[in-house]
Structures are given as structure tokens and as C-alpha cells.
Write a protein that holds these residues in place. Structure first.
Motif, PDB file in Angstrom:
ATOM      1  N   GLU A  65       0.816  -1.210   0.000  1.00  0.00           N
ATOM      2  CA  GLU A  65       0.000   0.000   0.000  1.00  0.00           C
ATOM      3  C   GLU A  65       0.856   1.269   0.000  1.00  0.00           C
ATOM      4  N   LEU A  66       2.092   1.157   0.454  1.00  0.00           N
ATOM      5  CA  LEU A  66       3.006   2.297   0.434  1.00  0.00           C
ATOM      6  C   LEU A  66       3.570   2.534  -0.960  1.00  0.00           C
ATOM      7  N   ASP A  67       3.447   1.543  -1.844  1.00  0.00           N
ATOM      8  CA  ASP A  67       4.091   1.576  -3.167  1.00  0.00           C
ATOM      9  C   ASP A  67       5.598   1.681  -2.996  1.00  0.00           C
ATOM     10  N   MET A  68       6.123   0.825  -2.118  1.00  0.00           N
ATOM     11  CA  MET A  68       7.527   0.869  -1.758  1.00  0.00           C
ATOM     12  C   MET A  68       8.352  -0.024  -2.683  1.00  0.00           C
ATOM     13  N   ASP A  69       9.622   0.311  -2.834  1.00  0.00           N
ATOM     14  CA  ASP A  69      10.592  -0.557  -3.491  1.00  0.00           C
ATOM     15  C   ASP A  69      11.061  -1.561  -2.444  1.00  0.00           C
ATOM     16  N   TRP A  70      10.680  -2.837  -2.595  1.00  0.00           N
ATOM     17  CA  TRP A  70      10.983  -3.852  -1.577  1.00  0.00           C
ATOM     18  C   TRP A  70      12.481  -3.983  -1.317  1.00  0.00           C
ATOM     19  N   GLU A  71      13.314  -3.682  -2.319  1.00  0.00           N
ATOM     20  CA  GLU A  71      14.760  -3.800  -2.140  1.00  0.00           C
ATOM     21  C   GLU A  71      15.294  -2.766  -1.151  1.00  0.00           C
ATOM     22  N   LYS A  72      14.516  -1.745  -0.848  1.00  0.00           N
ATOM     23  CA  LYS A  72      14.955  -0.719   0.102  1.00  0.00           C
ATOM     24  C   LYS A  72      14.247  -0.836   1.447  1.00  0.00           C
ATOM     25  N   VAL A  73      13.673  -2.003   1.698  1.00  0.00           N
ATOM     26  CA  VAL A  73      12.935  -2.219   2.938  1.00  0.00           C
ATOM     27  C   VAL A  73      13.795  -2.978   3.947  1.00  0.00           C
ATOM     28  N   ILE A  74      13.814  -2.488   5.155  1.00  0.00           N
ATOM     29  CA  ILE A  74      14.403  -3.201   6.291  1.00  0.00           C
ATOM     30  C   ILE A  74      13.253  -3.585   7.213  1.00  0.00           C
ATOM     31  N   VAL A  75      13.239  -4.822   7.663  1.00  0.00           N
ATOM     32  CA  VAL A  75      12.162  -5.290   8.539  1.00  0.00           C
ATOM     33  C   VAL A  75      12.695  -5.448   9.954  1.00  0.00           C
ATOM     34  N   GLU A  76      11.951  -4.943  10.906  1.00  0.00           N
ATOM     35  CA  GLU A  76      12.294  -5.094  12.320  1.00  0.00           C
ATOM     36  C   GLU A  76      11.114  -5.683  13.078  1.00  0.00           C
ATOM     37  N   MET A  77      11.433  -6.420  14.124  1.00  0.00           N
ATOM     38  CA  MET A  77      10.394  -6.894  15.024  1.00  0.00           C
ATOM     39  C   MET A  77       9.926  -5.715  15.864  1.00  0.00           C
ATOM     40  N   ALA A  78       8.634  -5.470  15.849  1.00  0.00           N
ATOM     41  CA  ALA A  78       8.096  -4.350  16.617  1.00  0.00           C
ATOM     42  C   ALA A  78       8.232  -4.629  18.108  1.00  0.00           C
ATOM     43  N   PRO A  79       8.335  -3.586  18.914  1.00  0.00           N
ATOM     44  CA  PRO A  79       8.297  -3.801  20.366  1.00  0.00           C
ATOM     45  C   PRO A  79       6.895  -4.205  20.783  1.00  0.00           C
ATOM     46  N   PHE A  80       6.806  -4.899  21.902  1.00  0.00           N
ATOM     47  CA  PHE A  80       5.484  -5.220  22.424  1.00  0.00           C
ATOM     48  C   PHE A  80       4.881  -3.959  23.007  1.00  0.00           C
ATOM     49  N   ASN A  81       3.784  -3.499  22.402  1.00  0.00           N
ATOM     50  CA  ASN A  81       3.167  -2.250  22.830  1.00  0.00           C
ATOM     51  C   ASN A  81       1.711  -2.256  22.388  1.00  0.00           C
ATOM     52  N   THR A  82       0.821  -2.561  23.308  1.00  0.00           N
ATOM     53  CA  THR A  82      -0.596  -2.684  22.955  1.00  0.00           C
ATOM     54  C   THR A  82      -1.239  -1.343  22.624  1.00  0.00           C
ATOM     55  N   LYS A 169      -6.097  -5.979  -8.089  1.00  0.00           N
ATOM     56  CA  LYS A 169      -5.488  -6.189  -9.405  1.00  0.00           C
ATOM     57  C   LYS A 169      -4.226  -5.355  -9.602  1.00  0.00           C
ATOM     58  N   ASP A 170      -4.061  -4.326  -8.786  1.00  0.00           N
ATOM     59  CA  ASP A 170      -2.903  -3.446  -8.916  1.00  0.00           C
ATOM     60  C   ASP A 170      -1.754  -3.833  -7.990  1.00  0.00           C
ATOM     61  N   PHE A 171      -1.912  -4.903  -7.229  1.00  0.00           N
ATOM     62  CA  PHE A 171      -0.844  -5.325  -6.322  1.00  0.00           C
ATOM     63  C   PHE A 171       0.410  -5.708  -7.115  1.00  0.00           C
ATOM     64  N   THR A 172       1.557  -5.293  -6.596  1.00  0.00           N
ATOM     65  CA  THR A 172       2.836  -5.668  -7.208  1.00  0.00           C
ATOM     66  C   THR A 172       3.750  -6.408  -6.231  1.00  0.00           C
ATOM     67  N   ILE A 173       3.509  -6.273  -4.934  1.00  0.00           N
ATOM     68  CA  ILE A 173       4.312  -6.970  -3.915  1.00  0.00           C
ATOM     69  C   ILE A 173       3.525  -8.139  -3.342  1.00  0.00           C
TER      70      ILE A 173
END
Length: 730
Positions: A65-82, A169-173
Motif C-alpha cells: 500500500e506504500l508503493d515501496m521498493d521492496w529492495e529498500k525495505v528493512i524489517v524489524e520486530m516491533a516492540p510489544f506495545n498494545t 489487481k494493482d498489487f505488485t508486492i
């Protein structure tokens, strides 16, 4: 012996080997993502990860939904925070399903803010702005900018009240496979687990629990081990206070334990073996449980139970009046006037979860705060328990969610976090609590043992006119109103579902596809036998019933969509070439609906040199939109292999309350040479929002195994594990 490393031969030069340049400044757009001035984007994964790949799939939804370039994505585990994240709980195959819209909105909101920043800077209408691959464009003026160039301005804008989500139909990732973001860390042994944690001054702790269900601690001699090398403390403690009202996932097999604390694992292990302790039978007792707002009283019976007596206890209980769950038509009359009645009983044993990473937790508790690092599926359900036991307010407790080496429901029960915290509080030092395999396998929280009796009535035209299921177990029934309303309910004029249970002091808990893991196999085995008695092809027999359920359903509470159920059966029929039998190949089919999704399998067996071999499993799944196809196929493959292993070998037995299998030398797991030679996974393509996937492929594989075994031998198998009935894989 020659040692070599294939990893050492893998040179750099690929994008996977490159390290993204870290930005000098980050800008938070919402709790789920932040963007650097160079365009590098960090996306948070809110849910715990234990191999189901949510740490990759959830950020993919945000990036889409961000229309991001996946190659520039870093993934982190979120902190536990309700307060920031909704439902940080991995279980029930609800992670993607429950977070789908939330994650999409997070990405779409950030995209909208970036577009607004561009529109403001360029003085053009917002609706003329487009985005693609982390770039914002205005076609009419030819202006463009990267997300990194706009993020500073975007981060200062108010959050938009409404945003437009993308068309499927417009999904790319989403829908395109992405590699596991932790893959390199996994294969190179990078620390990710709480077992990897080492803190200055940290001690190692282990617990000693009663050797049998139905027993409690009488006394122990701390002097027998306190002078052993490295031992610091030996004491008993209660996991929960006597007046504490437990929550649903506070399952606690042995209320009082002995803790041994020392410098190293080896030293504590030796002291654990040497500890002199006495145990005694306990009297029956009760305790209170808050089951999601409904306070209940749980009764724990006294006694030392035996597996040999469990079957007789279930048979006796099933012979008495049971709880009615559903009744359509007049089943008694239909059975009494039937041309043919088929009745069969199925059983399955207690099962241990056996995640490969042992149960463990690192706790650092002081008078002011507590930091608890652990592999936990349900952190939201343990923080209140920790607060009550430690006497600390919630804001003083920090839960660190580490990657889990398997879970299957076992890590939804966080008693080990409370144990570690109490021990740390007592010794006033950071503590790493470690369960040995024997500790975990004998501590309880098993899959229950079950029994179900099915009856079917056929008329003179071999049409199914009545169906009756009576199911129960120790200490719970696998049925319930949900399962009682599943297929073939709604497809039979006269239908009856009843349940019963036998209480026990052996503790049980959620096991991959709870309750369905038994019912799916038993029901599908029975339907195959009914189809044979009716002289029909087993797939067509099911499809005909589903046609009835679609066009002329019985009742209004049917908990499945006939079209989607039929869809997986048709897909697995076509992909397995069901209509073209192969010489020497024996095939069994099964299908089941649970956790909002539909799964069907065709399993192929052959005999090679007198030994059984699973040649191939064809799998069809309808779980809505598939976020990450490769990872989704991996989950189905894992469920299939796990189910085959449990069908043939899985079993926990008891003698005088003592678990008889304490490690993998006796608790038989499937071996690599016994896995299917190939698994072919297919997904029904649709635009339905994602539903469950971790659990739905698991239940029907038990039925597919049993039905293929029948085709190979001419003998029906009713009692798991099938090894006890004389069959094993070669």
C-alpha cells in the motif's frame, strides 16, 4: 573426517549480500514504518514470529500500500506495545487475517501523506499525484521526487482521515514471493533467540517439577546440592499466588516448583539430577479462571492416571447421555428405517508439542522494573499475569519478543515467563531459565486424547439420509458448536451432533488446529467408508453433498461456504489426476474447513521392497489472497509432513501419572527419509481477504493418510498412531 562449508563458497555480488546504507535521519510516519532521508524504509512486524513467516508477509502488506521498493525495505520486530499495535498474538491462524486491513491502512496512510507533501511543494492537485516504487510523480508537469526527499515534510502533516486502498489487481508486492527476511541470519547462526542472550552477571536457572501428574512437592533437601560447583540458590516457589484468578492461557501444570540457580547450564544440570526431593499425591482441588471475561471454576481431580484406563473411561462416558449440540430432522427415525447403517469409532492419543527450541526465558527483575525476553506467542495474555505476580504495574514491565524456534500452540502458555521472573526477583540477578527436553515433554500442556463415534444411514438408493457424530475426550471434547455446524451438517436431512468429556489432572492446551486436528482425520476417514458403502467415488460423493448444501441447505447455522469447499476438492482432483489411477500407487483423499480456510489433500502411497513410502501429496488451499506464495506453500508443506508424522507415530502415554516418553529416543517423530518425495501445493485464486493458513492444511492430512492406507492394504485404520496398528513408513 573431512569438514567443509558450502556457505564459504558463496561470494558476494548479489543484492542479498549488499548492506543498505543507513540514513542519517529517520522520520516516523506511523507506528508501522519510518523512512530515511535516503529512501531506506523500516517496516515493523507487530506479531511474534515462530516460522510462519509473518515477519516477511506482514511488512509486505504495508509495503504494497506504500508503493515501496521492496529492495529498500528493512524489517524489524516491533516492540510489544498494545497502545501502538493491535492483537500482537500469533495463533489461531488469525495473524494476517486480523491485521490485513490495519497493515494496509498503515501503508496507504503514509503514501497519502507523501503525496500530499509533493502536492504542497509543487502546487498541484493531490488527485493528479501518482506513486510507484518509492517515487512520487506529477505527470502533467514532469516533476518527481523520491520518498526520501519528501519524508521530512510528510512527517509534519496531520494524519489523513480517509485514504484510498489499492485495488487487488494493482498489487505488485502482495502475491509475489519474497525471501524470508531472516533467512541469512538463520543459516549463519546470527543470534535471534532468547537462548542466545547473555548479560553481565546473568545466572542460569532450571526447575524441578513432580515426576507424575497427580503429585505435588512434599519436601526437598537443598543441602544435597547447594555446595556443588557453581550453585548459587536452591528454593521452592509457587508460580501463581493462591488467590490469583488465572487467565485462559495461564495453564500451570504443577503449582509449586523447585528452582536451582547457578553459574552455568552444566553445573545446574548436574545439581538438578542430584537434588533430593520427595513427592506426594495431592487431593482434588479447584481454582478460578477468567476465560475472556467469563469467570469459571476449574476442578482438578486427584489420582495417578494410566493410558490403559483412558480408553475405557472414554467408552464408559460416551455410553451415557451427552450434551446435544445440533439436531436436524428426525435422526432416530431415519436410522431405524435405513437400508444400511455404518458405525465406526476413532481414537487419537495425547500429543506433545515438541518445538525444537526448548522452552526458555531471560528475566531481569528489580524492585523498579522487569525486562522479560522470551519466545512467546501471546504476550498480551501474559503481561497482566506478570504484573500481578511481581507486584509491579504494567508500565514497569517490558516484554521483549524474540524469534521462536517453533510453537504449534505450546508457546501461547507463558508460565515459564512467570517462573523466570519470580526466580530473578528472588535472586536479584538476571536469570536465563532453560527447560531440558525432558522438562518440557513431561510438564504437560498436551493435545488431548480424543474419541469419536460416527454413524451414517443410507436409503435403498444408497443416498445418505442421516448422520450422527458423538465425540469427546480427556479432558475436553473436540466438537463444540462450531465444529458441529461444519460439513456435512447442512447437507443431510437428519443430522445429530453430541459431545461429552472426562476430567483429568493432565493439563492440555492448543495444539496446531485445536480439536480440528482430530476431527478432520476421523470425519474424513468415515466419509470415505460411507462413500464406498454407497458405491460412489469419494470425491464425487463429497461434491454431491456440497451441491445439496449450496442449493438446498438444511439449517441456517452451517459454518462453511459450500462453493469454496467444493472448489478445493475440484482443484485437488484435477491437479492430482484423480481420474487416472497409476499402477502400484494407492491414493487417499481428504478435505476440511477450519480457521476460516479450506484445504484438500490427495496422498499417494506405494510399496517399495515391502515398505510403505509416501510418494506425493497434492494439496489445494483456499485461504483468500495469498500474500507470499512461496512462504504459504512452505507452511502447507510443513503441516503435511507434521501431520503424516503424527498420524503414524505421535503419542504420549502415562503410567501411574508418569509420562512414559521423555525425549526423542522414545517419542517417535517423522524422519527425513519418511517425508513425501514431493508435495505439490495449489491455491485457489480469488480476491477474498486472507484467511487462515498455518493450521487448515494440518487436519485433513490425517484422513488422507488413513484412506491411502486402506487402498494399499484393504484394511481400515481407526486408532492413531497407526504404528500401533502395525504400519510404519519405510
Amino acid at each position: 573426517m573431512i569438514s567443509f562449508s558450502w556457505l564459504a563458497s558463496c561470494g558476494p555480488g548479489t543484492k542479498e549480500a549488499e548492506v543498505l546504507a543507513m540514513p542519517d535521519e529517520w522520520f516516523d510516519l506511523n507506528a508501522y514504518l519510518k523512512i530515511g532521508e535516503n529512501g531506506v524504509t523500516t517496516i515493523m512486524c507487530p506479531n511474534p514470529e515462530f516460522g510462519q513467516n509473518v515477519k516477511t508477509s506482514m511488512p509486505m502488506i504495508v509495503a504494497e500500500e506504500l508503493d515501496m521498493d521492496w529492495e529498500k525495505v528493512i524489517v524489524e520486530m516491533a516492540p510489544f506495545n498494545t497502545s501502538l499495535y493491535d492483537r500482537q498474538f500469533t495463533g489461531g491462524s488469525q495473524g494476517i487475517r486480523r491485521s490485513w486491513n490495519v497493515l494496509r491502512m498503515a501503508g496507504a496512510t503514509a503514501r497519502q501523506m507523501l503525496k500530499q507533501a509533493a502536492a504542497n511543494a509543487w502546487g498541484v492537485p493531490l488527485e493528479e499525484i501518482t506513486t510507484a516504487s518509492a517515487t512520487v510523480k506529477h505527470e502533467a508537469s514532469g516533476q518527481s521526487a523520491t520518498y526520501g526527499e519528501l519524508v521530512s515534510a510528510a512527517s509534519k502533516l496531520p494524519t489523513p482521515a480517509e485514504v484510498q486502498l489499492k485495488e487487488v489487481k494493482d498489487f505488485t508486492i502482495v502475491g509475489n514471493s519474497k525471501k524470508n527476511v531472516d533467512a541469512r541470519k538463520i543459516v549463519t547462526g546470527t543470534p535471534m533467540y532468547s537462548l542466545d542472550i547473555n548479560q553481565e552477571g546473568m545466572l542460569t536457572a532450571m526447575i524441578v517439577h513432580p515426576p507424575a501428574f497427580g503429585m505435588k512437592l512434599k519436601s526437598f533437601n537443598a543441602d544435597s546440592v547447594k555446595d556443588m560447583p557453581g550453585i548459587k540458590e536452591v528454593f521452592s516457589f509457587k508460580t501463581f499466588q493462591d488467590d490469583y484468578v488465572q487467565n485462559y492461557f495461564d495453564t500451570n501444570t504443577f503449582p509449586e516448583l523447585v528452582a536451582i540457580v547457578g553459574n552455568s547450564t552444566w553445573e545446574v544440570m548436574n545439581a538438578k539430577k542430584a537434588l533430593q526431593a520427595e513427592w506426594e499425591p495431592f487431593d482434588s482441588y479447584s481454582f478460578s479462571v477468567d476465560a475472556f471475561g467469563n469467570e469459571q471454576t476449574r476442578e482438578v481431580p486427584a489420582g495417578l492416571e494410566n493410558s490403559e484406563s483412558h480408553l475405557a473411561a472414554m467408552q464408559e462416558r460416551a455410553s451415557r447421555p451427552c450434551t446435544l449440540l445440533r439436531k436436524d430432522g428426525d435422526p432416530d427415525k431415519a436410522f431405524s428405517s435405513a437400508a444400511k447403517v455404518i458405525e465406526r469409532t476413532y481414537t487419537a492419543p495425547f500429543l506433545a508439542h515438541n518445538p525444537m527450541e526448548p522452552i526458555n526465558c531471560v528475566a531481569d527483575v528489580t524492585a523498579e522494573r522487569a525486562i522479560i525476553s522470551a519466545p512467546i506467542q501471546a504476550p498480551e495474555l501474559i503481561e497482566g499475569t506478570l504484573s500481578a505476580r511481581l507486584g509491579l504495574p504494567l508500565e514497569k514491565i517490558e516484554i521483549v519478543m524474540t524469534r521462536m524456534g517453533g510453537g504449534f500452540g505450546r508457546r501461547a502458555y507463558g508460565h515459564y515467563m512467570v517462573e523466570a521472573a519470580v526466580i530473578s526477583q528472588k535472586v536479584n540477578r538476571p536469570v536465563k531459565l532453560v527447560y531440558m527436553r525432558e522438562d518440557d515433554m513431561t510438564f504437560g500442556v498436551y493435545r488431548p486424547t480424543y474419541m469419536a463415534t460416527y454413524r451414517a444411514a443410507l436409503d435403498e438408493n444408497n443416498q445418505l439420509v442421516a448422520y450422527h457424530v458423538k465425540a469427546g475426550g480427556i479432558p475436553e471434547s473436540p466438537l463444540g458448536r462450531g465444529a458441529a455446524n461444519r460439513f456435512p451438517a447442512g447437507a443431510v436431512d437428519h443430522y445429530l451432533a453430541e459431545e461429552w468429556s472426562v476430567n483429568s489432572n493432565i493439563t492440555i492446551g492448543a495444539f496446531r488446529a485445536p480439536r480440528s486436528n482430530f476431527l478432520g482425520g476421523a470425519e474424513q476417514s468415515f466419509l470415505d467408508e460411507v462413500a464406498e458403502a454407497a458405491g460412489q467415488d469419494p470425491i464425487q460423493f463429497r461434491l454431491d453433498l456440497l451441491t445439496r448444501a449450496k442449493h438446498n441447505p438444511v439449517g441456517e447455522q452451517n459454518d462453511y461456504e459450500a462453493d469454496r469447499y467444493a472448489g478445493v476438492l475440484e482443484l485437488v482432483r484435477d491437479q492430482s489426476n484423480w481420474s487416472q489411477p497409476q499402477p502400484g500407487v494407492h491414493r487417499g483423499v481428504a478435505a476440511y474447513f477450519c480457521h476460516n480456510s479450506y484445504a484438500a489433500h490427495v496422498l499417494e502411497l506405494s510399496r517399495e521392497n515391502g515398505k510403505l513410502k509416501v510418494k506425493k501429496v497434492t494439496c489445494a488451499l483456499d485461504c483468500g489472497i495469498v500474500v507470499n506464495p512461496d512462504a504459504a506453500a512452505n507452511m502447507a508443506e510443513g503441516a503435511i509432513i507434521d501431520g503424516i508424522g503424527n498420524a503414524f507415530y505421535g503419542e504420549m502415554t502415562f503410567r501411574n501419572g508418569v509420562p512414559e516418553k521423555t525425549n526423542f529416543d522414545r517419542y517417535r517423530m517423522i524422519r527425513m527419509n519418511e517425508a513425501p518425495e514431493s508435495i505439490d501445493v495449489h491455491f485457489v485464486k480469488n480476491e477474498i481477504d486472507p484467511t487462515g493458513l498455518g493450521e487448515p492444511p494440518f487436519p485433513p492430512i490425517f484422513g488422507a493418510v488413513a484412506n491411502a492406507l486402506y487402498k494399499s492394504s484393504g484394511k481400515r485404520y481407526y486408532h492413531q498412531p497407526f504404528l500401533k496398528e502395525g504400519v510404519a513408513l519405510g
